[in-house]
Design an enzyme around this catalytic site. Structure first.
Site, short mmCIF file in Angstrom:
data_model
loop_
_atom_site.label_atom_id
_atom_site.label_comp_id
_atom_site.label_asym_id
_atom_site.label_seq_id
_atom_site.Cartn_x
_atom_site.Cartn_y
_atom_site.Cartn_z
N CYS A 170 0.84 -1.20 0.00
CA CYS A 170 0.00 0.00 0.00
C CYS A 170 0.87 1.25 0.00
O CYS A 170 2.09 1.17 0.02
CB CYS A 170 -0.93 0.02 1.21
SG CYS A 170 -0.03 0.05 2.78
N ASP A 181 58.84 -16.48 -0.54
CA ASP A 181 58.51 -17.60 0.34
C ASP A 181 58.63 -18.86 -0.52
O ASP A 181 58.64 -18.77 -1.76
CB ASP A 181 57.09 -17.42 0.88
CG ASP A 181 56.62 -18.62 1.65
OD1 ASP A 181 57.37 -19.08 2.54
OD2 ASP A 181 55.52 -19.12 1.37
#
Length: 813
Positions: free
Chosen positions: A93, A499
């Site tokens: 609404c 690494d």
């Protein structure tokens, strides 16, 4: 589109700004934003017309947005607006309409909101950059409704076409008016006399000056109000002087003789400047092509499977984490997820730069935006919206393109005084020319030429245009550069620190040997080790668990499991013969428990020399004892050796820093030809190793993929993370490689070198252009129209030179 991003101590906003034309505008906006209460830092990018603002976390967002907009407006510019369309469901609404509009208007940066109950759509006007669809959707959901973004059917092409037309038509109309004024000058050397009557020249020049050239007056006036100057002010003053001089010559009594008029100079200069800005805008659009290409990968819909119902096609914004999505052959994967059923080959080239399709089977991760091959897949959603890999990639590229390189700060200092200096030179030219007796007309034209040829735009665009092009082409080939400083620094790298596991090796170790101490069964050793590693995601842990599963060993109950950083893992394990306090780790852990390898020492040394990673299983307690060893083998990545050779060919030293044993590290280093190694290094000591290299004068790049690499990545001059690793590593790094190929390290350095070269070339030409052009104009050796053409060409040439970076390609491995 970037919105607010918060952290513990600050909040960051991206603001779209219109009206900036040159580097002095950048300085003025930054100065204005810096005065806003709560703002700690502001960086403005002329090429993207965006400001990135950092503010204290405790500053209220609504108040901050208003203050930012007011500061930009006071400086003489505008915060640009964007239009967003949302599909809204759940309304029943008119009160629902009011509730949603109220919720949307409460979002900082929203200017207006209109919700249509019949069409179930919300139309929102908001400040560009400060508000995105996701924030609006969240606000609507908090109000109790559902919403999703409505994408343009043509991927934004209509807006771009409209933008092109808005900037193109003034150029065409100005050229139409200016051509009759320019034609007599071009025809004169050939004996043709087509000079138009003075009234007709005035009639043609006036619309160009005050209608099509009105933008220069507006922007110049705003600059004056803000107490500074910009390119628009220079153009407005210069062309107005030529126009005013023509009016004076036409209207003053001259005995009926044809006066010397310069209407063509003012009109043609404005036309050329408009043409230059149009060409510049087109070139700048190409610099953000990478972001548009990434954004175009987002599918609009997804086939969602819910229960036993057939697949339902829904907007991708409605998909939630945990939803099962059906991906048919040839379709784009709409979400990040894990394959739960099916197998196929996926084309991820636009995401990772990998040209060949990648085999994907059940349990494999897939990325939204990749293209499915011949198979049908059922994918469980793990990330959607802003958290997806594609969205994060786009944010990274946008952040890098919006950032300011350190060298830009020097350019900004020059730009801050550029326009006042040029105005001073023009005034000095007028006075000296008048004193030299060359006449008022010539003196004014010389001053006009000085004003028109000076171009702060080229200075402002030199660095950001190159950065945008460089980061964009890098992203298309799987190299995400997070900030401009990393891009500027990478070309100076003298040593690259790697690494080992997951970076130079595949990071998928397998258990090759498990040798039990006297009195211990080999199966019992493996069963205990698997219990200690249960629940761990470490590659070695997965290898142990896989070996135990293959051997058919039943899992044992384990409790109080914990990681021992840099050493291994601990757990309390219950078996048939009681409860044991077990430790699994490296030699450092062995030393802590004051145990010796004993009878296993010789085998451990042999395995280490063969390149195996050796772990020890021990029982702690009142009487610690050694239970046995486990040896793991990993495969060196296919392109790792070539990557090392490419770096060394550039004169860059290579080093490997790893927590692994010396024998395993030496075996990998020898296989790859790495210059130096540091083995048995704790995670916190990796950062110390990087700091030591920097202390010795090296510019260090650190390459890693794990959580334990994050401190070293942050400590390096340039951190380079593999996207195949952890999110922590990627957050700490300035560059992320979208596939785990070490060859991309050399590519990243190469694209940095080429981008830096373009920055230097652009800055050289921008400075040289002004250093050479302004004196020539002051001496009267440049016609104002030639000066205007040169000024227009300078900005275009800078951006066009930067666009040559789009031709860059990674070197084939």
């Amino acid at each position: 589109m970037i919105v607010k991003r918060s952290c513990i101590v600050s909040q960051t906003w991206s603001v779209g700004i219109e009206g900036m034309t040159c580097a002095s505008c950048v300085g003025r906006v930054e100065k204005a934003l810096g005065k806003v209460p709560g703002v700690t830092q502001a960086s403005v990018n002329l090429a993207t017309e965006t400001a990135v603002v950092q503010a204290d976390a405790d500053t209220a967002p609504a108040a901050l947005v208003e203050a930012i907009e007011a500061a930009v407006d006071k400086a003489g510019y505008q915060v640009t607006e964007a239009h967003l369309e949302l599909a809204v469901s759940g309304m029943t609404c008119a009160s629902c309409v009011n509730r949603i509009e109220k919720a949307v208007l409460a979002v900082p940066g929203v200017r207006s909101a209109s919700v249509n109950l019949a069409t179930e759509r919300a139309s929102v006007q908001a400040l560009r950059g400060m508000v995105d669809a996701q924030r609006l959707i969240e606000a609507i959901r908090k109000a109790g409704y559902e919403a999703s973004e409505i994408e343009a059917e043509q991927g934004g092409a209509p807006d771009e076409a409209a933008s092109m037309w808005r900037t193109a038509w003034p150029v065409g109309v100005a050229a139409l008016f200016s051509a009759p004024l320019l034609a007599p000058m071009l025809a004169a050397p050939f004996g043709a006399h087509w000079m138009l009557p003075a009234w007709l020249q005035w009639l043609l020049a006036t619309p160009v000056q005050f209608w099509l050239g009105a933008r220069f007056y507006r922007a110049g006036w705003k600059a004056l109000r803000a107490g500074t100057g910009n390119m628009d002010l220079l153009v407005a003053l210069g062309t107005s002087a030529a126009y005013g001089l023509s009016l004076y010559e036409w209207l003053r009594p001259n005995g009926g003789a044809m006066p010397h008029l310069y209407f063509e100079a003012s009109a043609v200069v404005i036309t050329l400047v408009l043409l230059g800005k149009w060409l510049e805008a087109n070139a700048k659009r190409q610099t953000v092509a990478a972001i548009r290409a990434l954004a175009a990968l987002r599918p609009d819909t997804a086939r969602v499977l819910r229960g036993s119902a057939p697949a339902e096609q829904v907007p991708v914004g409605d998909v939630r984490v945990g939803d099962m999505v059906l991906v048919l052959a040839g379709e784009r994967v709409p979400v990040d997820g894990v394959i739960r059923e099916g197998a196929s080959q996926l084309d991820e080239s636009l995401l990772t730069g990998e040209s060949l399709p990648v085999e994907k089977r059940e349990g494999a991760h897939v990325t939204g935006g990749s293209i499915n091959g011949a198979g049908t897949l059922r994918v469980e959603t793990t990330a959607v919206g802003a958290e997806s890999t594609l969205s994060r990639m786009i944010r990274l590229v946008e952040d890098a393109q919006a950032a300011k390189a350190p060298i830009q700060r020097l350019v900004d200092k020059v730009a801050a005084v550029f326009v006042p200096v040029v105005l001073g030179i023009a005034l000095l030219t007028l006075l000296v020319s008048g004193w030299a007796g060359i006449g008022l007309e010539a003196a004014v034209l010389n001053a006009v030429a000085v004003l028109v040829i000076a171009c702060p735009c080229a200075l402002g665009l030199a660095t950001p245009a190159a950065i945008m092009a460089g980061t964009g082409v890098a992203a298309r080939h799987g190299i995400l550069i997070k900030d401009a400083e990393a891009l500027e620094t990478a070309h100076r790298v003298t040593v690259v620190v790697f690494d080992k596991t997951g970076t130079l090796t595949e990071g998928k170790p397998r258990l090759t040997d498990h040798l039990a101490a006297p009195g211990i069964e080999a199966a019992q050793l493996l069963q205990w080790a698997a219990a200690v590693q249960a629940g761990s995601s470490h590659p070695l842990a997965r290898a142990v668990l896989a070996a135990a599963q293959e051997a058919g060993l039943a899992p044992l109950a384990a409790s109080e499991m914990s990681a021992l950083p840099g050493r291994g893992a601990a757990a309390r394990v219950t078996s048939a013969d009681g409860t044991h306090e077990l430790r699994l780790g490296n030699e450092r852990l062995l030393d802590e428990l004051k145990l010796s390898a004993g009878a296993l020492a010789e085998q451990a040394e042999r395995l280490a020399q063969a390149g195996r990673t050796v772990s020890w299983l021990m029982e702690a307690g009142a009487q610690p004892r050694l239970l046995g060893l486990l040896a793991f083998g990993d495969t060196v990545k296919a392109h790792a050796k070539a990557a090392i050779e490419r770096l060394q060919a550039r004169g860059i030293r290579t080093m490997m820093v790893t927590g692994d044993n010396t024998g395993s590290a030496r075996a990998v280093a020898d296989a790859l030809g790495i210059d130096e190694i540091k083995a048995r290094v704790l995670p916190e000591h990796k950062a110390e190793a990087v700091a030591a290299l920097r202390h010795d004068g090296d510019v260090v790049a650190m390459v890693g993929d794990g959580i334990n690499d994050a401190p070293a990545l942050a400590a390096a001059d340039v951190g380079i993370a593999m996207s195949t690793g952890t999110d922590v590593a990627m957050h700490a790094a300035g560059i992320t490689l979208m596939r785990g190929d070490p060859a991309l390290v050399a590519d990243a350095i190469d694209v940095s070198q080429r981008t830096w070269s373009k920055i230097r070339q652009n800055l050289f030409w921008a400075f040289a252009y002004n250093v050479v052009g302004i004196p020539l104009a002051a001496l009267g050796w440049l016609n104002p129209m030639i000066a205007g053409a040169a000024m227009a060409a300078s900005s275009v040439s800078v951006v066009s030179n930067a666009l040559l970076l789009k031709r860059w390609r990674p070197r084939a491995a």
